[in-house]
Scaffold this active site. Structure first.
Site, PDB file in Angstrom:
ATOM      1  N   ASP A   9      36.068  42.919  43.958  1.00 15.65           N
ATOM      2  CA  ASP A   9      36.072  41.463  44.206  1.00 15.65           C
ATOM      3  C   ASP A   9      37.450  41.170  44.796  1.00 15.65           C
ATOM      4  O   ASP A   9      38.285  40.522  44.203  1.00 15.65           O
ATOM      5  CB  ASP A   9      35.820  40.667  42.917  1.00 15.65           C
ATOM      6  N   HIS A 242      45.039  46.994  37.002  1.00 13.86           N
ATOM      7  CA  HIS A 242      43.757  47.237  36.343  1.00 13.86           C
ATOM      8  C   HIS A 242      42.830  48.099  37.209  1.00 13.86           C
ATOM      9  O   HIS A 242      42.250  49.080  36.748  1.00 13.86           O
ATOM     10  CB  HIS A 242      43.055  45.896  36.056  1.00 13.86           C
TER      11      HIS A 242
HETATM   12  C1  BDR Z   1      40.049  42.482  36.279  1.00 14.09           C
HETATM   13  O1  BDR Z   1      39.815  41.133  36.636  1.00 14.09           O
HETATM   14  C2  BDR Z   1      40.358  40.853  37.924  1.00 14.09           C
HETATM   15  O2  BDR Z   1      41.232  39.804  37.814  1.00 14.09           O
HETATM   16  C3  BDR Z   1      41.082  42.071  38.402  1.00 14.09           C
HETATM   17  O3  BDR Z   1      40.856  42.259  39.803  1.00 14.09           O
HETATM   18  C4  BDR Z   1      40.494  43.175  37.579  1.00 14.09           C
HETATM   19  O4  BDR Z   1      39.380  43.728  38.236  1.00 14.09           O
HETATM   20  C5  BDR Z   1      41.067  42.545  35.187  1.00 14.09           C
HETATM   21  O5  BDR Z   1      40.583  41.960  34.014  1.00 14.09           O
HETATM   22 CA    CA Z   2      38.959  43.391  40.588  1.00 12.73          CA
END
Ligand code: BDR
Ligand code: CA
Length: 316
Positions: A9, A242
């Site tokens: 995303d 992440h």
């Molecule tokens: C996840 O949520 C999104 O904000 C980041 O891209 C990551 O995939 C972290 O909780």
């Molecule tokens: Ca993400």
């Protein structure tokens, strides 16, 4: 070589994960599926197209993912963390005709058919599109070799509610369905990704070695991400990568993670606990009671993480 299809995303940490994948000689990036999540689906697609074009890789197809969760509700976006456009201060100058390049999700099934039992899916956004792919074409999806998902928070605080992590919270029903359906599943939760930090000093070092347009993207977007995280978690010594942590998990880097084999469930009935990720860590549940075990990363070796990140992101 790992044949990877990245479901993203395309916000800031998705972008870092994508740049890492493009630079890593161990990875053959077959496609990017980009859907709603940090931002809306259109911005997410445009960002993926822009990054691939910057990297001279517009040979890699960009597939249109979902626009909202399975329950049809209006998604929540996170402009404070990723910027209104999703890449911090960067506004991708994509001409409208560029959008003609995207292809629809049926291309996903063709790629899997062309690479039976060789495709590694890494899902770093909401699980909506991956759930829909399983619902649409289970006989093809069962030929996926393995699946890695960035999501969840096991017995630790969430990041969008006290219990829920953003990817699982954004479509908890899809997350639970994918965790129950995907064989050979590895979940990379906040438990480890919160410690996958890139500090400002490392950003400056990476930037000092940047020569190409795609490498020069890293500093501006991570500087924005750093300021955003200082609002969220004052004093945090860097930005949590992440999504990069999930891509790295797919590469079997020695000693990077320790894992526990458990069945993962995600709470998705309407409640204050929506998006809560659950696994049974009681000693007696080691064999998942005969169910298909998932694999959960429980510990990360931060030194191994950083040395690999530096090695790949400074590759000339
Ligand atoms: C996840 O949520 C999104 O904000 C980041 O891209 C990551 O995939 C972290 O909780
Ligand atoms: Ca993400």
């Amino acid at each position: 070589m790992k044949k990877i299809i990245l479901f993203a995303d395309t916000g800031i940490d998705d972008a870092i994960a994508l740049i890492y994948a493009l630079k890593n000689p161990e990875i053959d990036l077959l496609a990017v599926v980009s859907g709603y999540g940090n931002i809306d689906r259109e911005k997410s697609l445009r960002n993926a197209e822009y990054l691939l074009e910057l990297a001279g890789r517009d040979d890699i197809p960009v597939l249109a993912g979902a626009t909202r969760p399975l329950n049809g509700e209006e998604p929540i976006f996170f402009p404070d963390i990723h910027g209104v456009e999703g890449l911090g201060p960067i506004l991708p100058p994509i001409p409208e005709e560029q959008f003609a390049r995207r292809t629809n999700i049926s291309t996903l099934f063709q790629i899997i058919k062309d690479n039976p039992n060789e495709v590694t899916i890494v899902n770093v956004g909401r699980c909506t599109t991956l759930a829909i792919a399983w619902l649409l074409n289970p006989e093809v999806m069962k030929d996926v070799k393995e699946t890695f998902i960035m999501g969840g928070a096991f017995l630790v605080p969430g990041n969008v509610t006290e219990v829920a992590e953003a990817n699982f919270y954004g479509d908890a029903q899809a997350a639970d369905y994918v965790c129950q359906t995907s064989p050979n599943l590895t979940v990379i939760p906040l438990n480890v990704t919160r410690k996958a930090l890139i500090t400002p000093a490392l950003v400056n070092y990476i930037d000092s070695r940047a020569t190409s347009p795609i490498e020069k993207m890293i500093k501006p977007i991570l500087d924005f991400y750093y300021e955003a995280y200082q609002q969220l978690e004052p004093g945090i010594d860097g930005t949590p990568q992440h999504d990069l942590a999930a891509v790295m998990a797919a590469l079997d880097i020695p000693d990077l993670y320790r894992y526990s084999n458990r069945v993962v469930r995600v709470q998705h009935e309407e409640s204050f606990a929506n998006g809560l990720s659950i696994a049974d860590f009681r000693p007696g549940s080691m064999d998942c009671f005969g169910l298909d075990c998932d694999r959960i990363a429980t510990e990360i070796n931060e030194n191994v993480f950083i040395s690999n990140v530096l090695e790949i992101l400074t590759l000339s």
